[in-house]
Design a protein around this motif. Sequence first.
Motif, PDB file in Angstrom:
ATOM      1  N   VAL A 155      38.005  49.479  40.042  1.00  0.00           N
ATOM      2  CA  VAL A 155      37.220  48.396  39.831  1.00  0.00           C
ATOM      3  C   VAL A 155      35.784  48.941  39.240  1.00  0.00           C
ATOM      4  CG1 VAL A 155      35.754  46.553  41.090  1.00  0.00           C
ATOM      5  CG2 VAL A 155      38.154  46.734  41.372  1.00  0.00           C
TER       6      VAL A 155
ATOM      7  N   MET B 290      39.154  39.234  45.517  1.00  0.00           N
ATOM      8  CA  MET B 290      40.148  39.109  44.464  1.00  0.00           C
ATOM      9  C   MET B 290      40.720  37.682  44.408  1.00  0.00           C
ATOM     10  SD  MET B 290      42.313  42.801  44.302  1.00  0.00           S
ATOM     11  CE  MET B 290      41.543  44.319  44.102  1.00  0.00           C
TER      12      MET B 290
ATOM     13  N   LEU C 175      43.530  43.921  37.245  1.00  0.00           N
ATOM     14  CA  LEU C 175      44.154  44.789  38.038  1.00  0.00           C
ATOM     15  C   LEU C 175      44.721  44.029  39.072  1.00  0.00           C
ATOM     16  CD1 LEU C 175      44.064  47.151  40.227  1.00  0.00           C
ATOM     17  CD2 LEU C 175      41.950  46.581  40.653  1.00  0.00           C
TER      18      LEU C 175
ATOM     19  N   ARG D 226      41.097  40.524  38.740  1.00  0.00           N
ATOM     20  CA  ARG D 226      41.738  41.005  39.860  1.00  0.00           C
ATOM     21  C   ARG D 226      42.348  40.077  40.516  1.00  0.00           C
ATOM     22  NH1 ARG D 226      36.424  42.883  40.080  1.00  0.00           N
ATOM     23  NH2 ARG D 226      35.852  41.986  42.105  1.00  0.00           N
TER      24      ARG D 226
END
Length: 769
Positions: A588, A611, A571, A596
Motif C-alpha cells: 500500500v 479496504m 490489491l 483495495r
Amino acid sequence: MARAAAITCALASLSGVLLVQWLPSLPPRWCLGLLLLGASLLAWRWPRGRWLAGVLFGIVWAAWHGAAAMEARLPRALEGRDFAVTGSIVGLPQDGGDASRFMLRVEQATLDGHPLALHGRVTVAWYDDAPPLQPCTRWQLLLRLKRPRGLLNPGVADSERSALERGIVATGYVRDDPGNARLAGPRWCIDGVRDAIARSIAARVHDPHDATLLQAFSVGDTRGLEQHDWEVARANGVSHLIAISGFHVGVAAVAGVWLALLVYALFPRLALWLPRPQAQAAAALLVAGIYSALAGFGLPTVRTLLMIAVVALARCSRRGSSGAQSLALALIAILLFDPLAVLAAGFWLSFVGVAFLMLCLQSRGRGLRAFLHELSAGQMVMTVSLLPLTLWFFGQASLVGALSNLIAVPLVSFVIVPCALCGMLLLGLCPPLATPVLWLAAQLAHAQWWLLEQMADWPGAHWYLPTVQPWALLLAVLGALWLFLPRGVPLRWLGVLLFLPLLWPPLRLPAEGAFQVWVLDVGQGLSVLLRTRGHALVYDTGARYPSGFDLGEAAVLPSVHALGITRLDMLMISHGDNDHAGGAAAVVTAFPQALRYTGEPLRMARMKLPMRPCIAGRSWQWDGVRFRVLSPVDGKGDRDNDSSCVLLVEGRGGRLLLTGDISSKVEPQVAAALDAGTRPVLLVPHHGSKTSSGAAFIAAVRPSLAVVSAGWRNRFGHPKPEVLARYAEAGVPVFNTAVEGAIALDFPADAPARRGPGWRWRQPRYWRE
C-alpha cells in the motif's frame, strides 16, 4: 612487464572462477585433477598460453572450494533433527523483537550421542527467554537444524548463494533443553572489542539514532539500523558509507602515515635505525589492519587492506608499484583466499569501481582545485560506472546518488570518521575526553542524515527497472568505459547508446484477452501477481514477522519491479491472516493509488488498512480479461478462513481460480458459482490443508493443473499427503512453490494455459537445493 603479468594473471583467474559459478552442477574430482594437470603443463611448456593456464587454475580452485562448501552443509537426510552443538558466537548477536539471532561457529556436534562431522557457521535464532548473548562466548546448545534454503522470486536476491559465500552450513533455532549452557571461553576477541566500543558510544550519545550511525561508522555495527534507514541509504546511493567502507580504511592508513610523521618529528634519531618511508608504510598497514578488524573484515575493507599491503610491502622492499598492479595483486589474493567471494555484490562494486577510477581519472596536479575536481569527477565516474551493476544486483538505483555522495563522502570520510576514530582512541586512553568528541561526531552525523532523508524524497531517488539481462549488463559497462575514455577519443557520447538496452528493456506484454500470472515463493503464505496488457493486480502479500522481516517488502515489491510493472491497479487481500495480509502495508505504501479489496474488511481496518469488502457477484474487465468474485456472499466475515475472497479470472484462452484459505464448507458454493467452460488452473485452497480440496470440489472444478503455495519443510506439513493423493487420483498435476520457487503461468488469448519452469530451475546453479 611484471605489471602486465599481474593484470593478465588476475583477469585469467577471475574468468575461470566465474565460469564455475554459472554451472548447474560441479565437475567430479577426477575431472578437476585432469584440468589441474593440463594447467600445469600449459604453464610449464607454453609460456604464451599461461593466461589459459590461469583460467584452468581458476576453474579448479573455485570448483574445489564450491564442492567443499556444499559437502560441509548438513546432510539432507538429517534435516529437522535435534543436535547437541558446541560452538562460539561469531560477529555481533542481534536482539530482535521476537528472538535473539546470532552466528555460531560449530566446534562439535552430536546426534543421539553420536559424533557428527559438522563444522562451519550456523545461523541460529533463540526465541523463548534467550539469555543475554555476547560476542566470542562459547555455548552448548540443543539446535534443530536444516540446510540453507531461500525463497526464489523474480528480482529477489538469492539467499542460498549468499549462504554459500558466507560459509553457512545450516540454519536453525534453539530448542528448550536443560543442557543449554554457557561454557568457558576466551576472555576477549575482536568482536568483543567491537561490541564494547558500540556500547560505550551508546552510553555517551543520547540520541539512539545518532548513536546507531556512529556505531556503524566506527565499528561496522549496523544492528540498530531499521528498514527505513536502509531505504534512505539506497535512495541516496550511500549504503557503502553506512558501515565501514574501503575508503574509510584508506583514511585510517593516512592517519597511520601522519602518526609515523609525528613520531619521527618528536624522535628524529629513529631514522638512524629505521628509514622513515618504510616506517610510514608499516604504520599505514598497521592502522588500516586494526581498523579493518574493527569493521569485521568486510569484503570492501579487505580489498582496500590488501591494496595497502601491496603498496606497503613494495615501499618496504624499495620497489615501485602502480595502482593497477596493486589492484590486480589484491584481486589475486582474494581469489586465492576465497574464490567464492565473487558471489557477493560487494566484490564487484569494490573492484569495478576502483578500476574505473584508475582508468578514467587523470591527475590534474595538486592543490585544492585538483582535489575538488577529482572528488566531483570521481563521484560522477562511480555513479555512472556502477549503475549497471547496481541494477543487476539490487534491481534499483538512485539518480540523486552522485549529488548525495558528493556531499556525504567528504563529510563522512574526512570529518565524521576521523572524529569517531579520535573518540574510539580516547575511550581507551581517557574516557571523559571521548564524550565531547563523540558528541561532535553525533551532531555532524545527525545533520548529514537529515539532509539525506530530504533528498530521499526527491524524484528519481528510487529508480526501478525490470530484471537486467547479462548481455545488457555487458553493453552498459562497455558504454560507461566508452564515455570516460580520455579526451581526444572521438564520439565518446555514443557510449550513452549502449545503456539503452539496460534502461529500456523489451517487455513481453500479454495480448488483448490474455494475461500472465506469477505465484510467488513467499514460504508458508501466499502472494500472486497478475498482469493483463495494461493493468496489474496483487492477490495477497505474504507474511510480516515480529523480527521485522516483511515479505511484502522483501519479495512482492522486488518481483513487481523486476517484472516491469510500474503501476498497480488493485490489491486484493483474501483474508486477514498474517501469512496472506502481513505484507499489505508495504505494498500500500508503494502503490497508494491501487484499489483495495478484502474478504475481512473489519479485520483489515483494525490493522489500519481500510479496504472495500469482497462480495460475490462483483465483476469487471481489463483488456478483454474478465474478473469475477465468487465468494464470500455478504462480505462481512471476520476472523474466518471461509471469508476468503475467491476470484475467478477468465481470458480468451484460459481461466484461473484463486481460492485463498477456503475450507470444504465453502467449496460447494464456489463450485456451484463456477460456470461451465475451459478447465481452470486452480490455486490449491489453504496451502493444501486437509480441511480443504475435497474430492467433490476437485471433481466439480476439474482443474487442468493446480499450484500450491507452501513453505519448505513447514511445521503444518502442507500440502498434506492425502490432499495430494486426491489430486493425483483425479489426474491433476500439482506444482509447489516450496519445490519450484516462484511459478509463472501464461494464459494466451489463442492457446491453452501453460506453465513455465519454476524460478528454482530457470537458471540452475550448483548451490541451489
